[in-house]
Design an enzyme around this catalytic site. Sequence first.
Site, mmCIF file in Angstrom:
data_model
loop_
_atom_site.group_PDB
_atom_site.id
_atom_site.type_symbol
_atom_site.label_atom_id
_atom_site.label_comp_id
_atom_site.label_asym_id
_atom_site.label_seq_id
_atom_site.Cartn_x
_atom_site.Cartn_y
_atom_site.Cartn_z
ATOM 1 N N HIS A 44 41.381 46.265 40.535
ATOM 2 C CA HIS A 44 42.367 45.456 40.195
ATOM 3 C C HIS A 44 43.777 45.736 40.665
ATOM 4 O O HIS A 44 44.051 47.016 40.475
ATOM 5 C CB HIS A 44 42.290 45.215 38.754
ATOM 6 C CG HIS A 44 43.167 43.918 38.108
ATOM 7 N ND1 HIS A 44 44.300 43.838 37.725
ATOM 8 C CD2 HIS A 44 42.457 42.620 37.872
ATOM 9 C CE1 HIS A 44 44.697 42.558 37.529
ATOM 10 N NE2 HIS A 44 43.549 42.160 37.452
ATOM 11 N N ASP A 98 35.403 40.248 35.719
ATOM 12 C CA ASP A 98 34.422 39.499 36.523
ATOM 13 C C ASP A 98 33.043 40.315 36.654
ATOM 14 O O ASP A 98 31.824 39.713 36.802
ATOM 15 C CB ASP A 98 34.527 39.372 38.001
ATOM 16 C CG ASP A 98 35.720 37.800 37.958
ATOM 17 O OD1 ASP A 98 35.598 37.069 37.241
ATOM 18 O OD2 ASP A 98 36.587 38.128 38.957
#
Length: 400
Positions: free
Chosen positions: A280, A336
């Site tokens: 991320h 996710d």
Amino acid sequence: GIELGKLLASTGYVTYDPGFMNTAPTKSAITYIDGEAGILRYRGYPIDQLAGTSTFIEVSYLLIYGELPSQAQLDDFTDRIRRHTLLHEDLKRFFDGFPRNAHPMPVLSSAVNALSAYYQDSLDPRDPEQVELSTIRLLAKLPTIAAYSYKKSVGQPFLYPDNSLSLVENFLRMTFGFPAEPYEVDPEVAAALDMLLILHADHEQNCSTSTVRLVGSSDANLFTSVSGGINALWGPLHGGANQAVLEMLDGIKSDGGDVKEFIRKVKNKEDGVKLMGFGHRVYRNYDPRAAIAKKHADAILQKLGNDELFDIAQSLEEAALTDEYFVERRLYPNVDFYTGVIYKAMGFPTRMFTVLFAMGRLPGWIAHWREMHSEPLKIGRPRQIYTGYGARDYREITNR
Ligand code: ACO
């Protein structure tokens, strides 16, 4: 920051920052992330408290209006959304023009953009009543559009919304139900989906939200700006990662389930293979949303039936978190990584996963668009470092 920007622009200097690693194009009071500590808060409220006790409608209100609603405010907000769930009959026919095998994301973004053609009485970004009406219309109609994009892909008839149901229940019924047949909403599935929508509801200046802001900065209407955000979300490096994760897990399963071999390929960057659902831009620690999703995946799979893909996901996580490559780069599961196995257990096909993300992210997009319009509007217009030719003379085609 703004003053420094003005000063640099006046001297002809520009900041070169590919991927906007260090550029804050705005101030915002909506969402706080501490990527080092793995903290996420909406309007100051920690994500684990909201996901554990609030509802998606209430969180939408919080993000858009800045405070948790009173009971009367929540009832009024819910009622207003209920009154707008229908799609214009002509807009329903719009879906007929798409091939049946179309991915539901371009269908979703096209239909959302088309709202600006069908609801022209709520397009003016400077009229607060129109902004409010387009806000309610979007919140109400996106689940209907999302359900129809699914129905279209499986060739089944569209259902009208049933406004006696909650937003999430209605969406589940329009997605999995059939006309004239009773549909029993499983309350645990509805609650789990509601919680997942909360997890996705905002994430400050991510790629799709920045897109919504950039489109909106030209004074474009809310429907069109959100449609742009949906397109940005579709990419596998952003919201499309939830589909990519499940495809990755499926691939590992059909190759015999060798997690170590997959990790080896990722580390060697073989064929550009990445561990999807990992890494991320902001989190250098466990994404708090991933931790919540993982806990719920465990619970929901116990109810709906275990899935080997969940076991593979857990083994992948274990292998990655103890591997030097991932440790050095501080790569952890993102939101996710575990959502796909839950959506799958709920009965959603893989290609619907990013549509579910879009449903969740909608209040965040709206909140940012409105926040931007609450201040003097400045069009988003980055600069560049030109690397092309210097001036040269045009040559006739016979001379080239
Ligand atoms: N698998 C393997 N290696 C990775 C991964 C991954 N998932 N993510 C990052 N890396 C590596 C990069 O190759 C790079 O290595 P290098 O230094 O040897 O070149 C290093 O870690 C730094 O990564 P960057 O790509 O530079 O980080 P950036 O902040 O630009 O990208 C992103 C973040 C796009 C999320 C990236 O981690 C990624 O592609 N992850 C997989 C896709 C994904 O899950 N996206 C969802 C993000 S969350 C969301 O949008 C909801």
